[in-house]
Design an enzyme around this catalytic site. Sequence first.
Site, short mmCIF file in Angstrom:
data_model
loop_
_atom_site.label_atom_id
_atom_site.label_comp_id
_atom_site.label_asym_id
_atom_site.label_seq_id
_atom_site.Cartn_x
_atom_site.Cartn_y
_atom_site.Cartn_z
CG PHE A 69 -0.26 -5.42 -2.34
CD1 PHE A 69 0.34 -6.23 -1.39
CD2 PHE A 69 0.56 -4.70 -3.19
CE1 PHE A 69 1.72 -6.33 -1.30
CE2 PHE A 69 1.94 -4.78 -3.12
CZ PHE A 69 2.52 -5.61 -2.16
CB CYS A 70 -3.08 -4.46 2.86
SG CYS A 70 -4.86 -4.38 2.62
CB THR A 71 -3.12 -8.92 5.27
OG1 THR A 71 -1.87 -8.44 5.76
CG2 THR A 71 -3.26 -10.40 5.59
CB ILE A 116 -1.69 -10.88 0.18
CG1 ILE A 116 -0.91 -9.59 -0.09
CG2 ILE A 116 -0.78 -12.09 -0.04
CD1 ILE A 116 0.18 -9.31 0.93
#
Length: 258
Positions: A182-184, A211
């Site tokens: 996952f990332c932003t 996210i």
Amino acid sequence: MKSILNIAAYLFVSLDNLEELRAKMLEQCNTRHLKGTILLTGEGINMFLAGGTDELRGFLDWLRIDPRFQPLEAKESWSEDQPFKKMLIKLKNEIIRMNHPAIRPEEGRAKFISPKKLQEWLDRGTDDLGRPVVMVDTRNAFEVDYGTFEHALHFNIEKFTEFPAAISAHKEELVDKTLVSFCTGGIRCEKSGLYMREIGMEHSYQLEGGILKYFEEVGSAHYKGSCFVFDEREALDPDLSITPVERTVRRKAKAEQS
């Protein structure tokens, strides 16, 4: 009242004539009084923009007239004030630099999981086949300091180009786990997910929309802290409101001491 619409969007698609495209897009953004940053590359587009609701959605409608941009989806949030000072459109070699030219998301995405399905897995602690689930944070160390998923694996990296070596070093210990990177907003995972599959991590997924999409659809479940964003809002809480300044300052101080 929060009257400023903020969007984050990206799309991996082959683009050419970037200078001409940049000029047209800049004219449209300025006419609509939008501010923010757009990255244009041969492999696609990445954007963080803010402005009036009709103006910003009108720009997206204009952009999607071009068949290349029709699949573009935007994640929305709201703010009381304009979080950007100017309108910039930059030409780059990659949307997100990884230094692995063979990783081309346009040619096929890695497997992904929706936020709500991920919540089910995290509630249970396993995937649908009973395999333990490990969250893999692909972001830089300073971003992780703002907040991350509970018990997430991260590598204290300073830039995304360090991620391939970092995850490769943990390959053996993760072989029997289901991995969710996952990332932003999801863009880094478009590449990290493909890379993890390439090196044989076959039980790996990427969190669809990152996210911010998880906040939008699920909220704070299994997540601690806030999410750093790349504008003057600095960080967003799970309800997509701006993280209070005093809490951000305390978190920064704690990170510097550790």
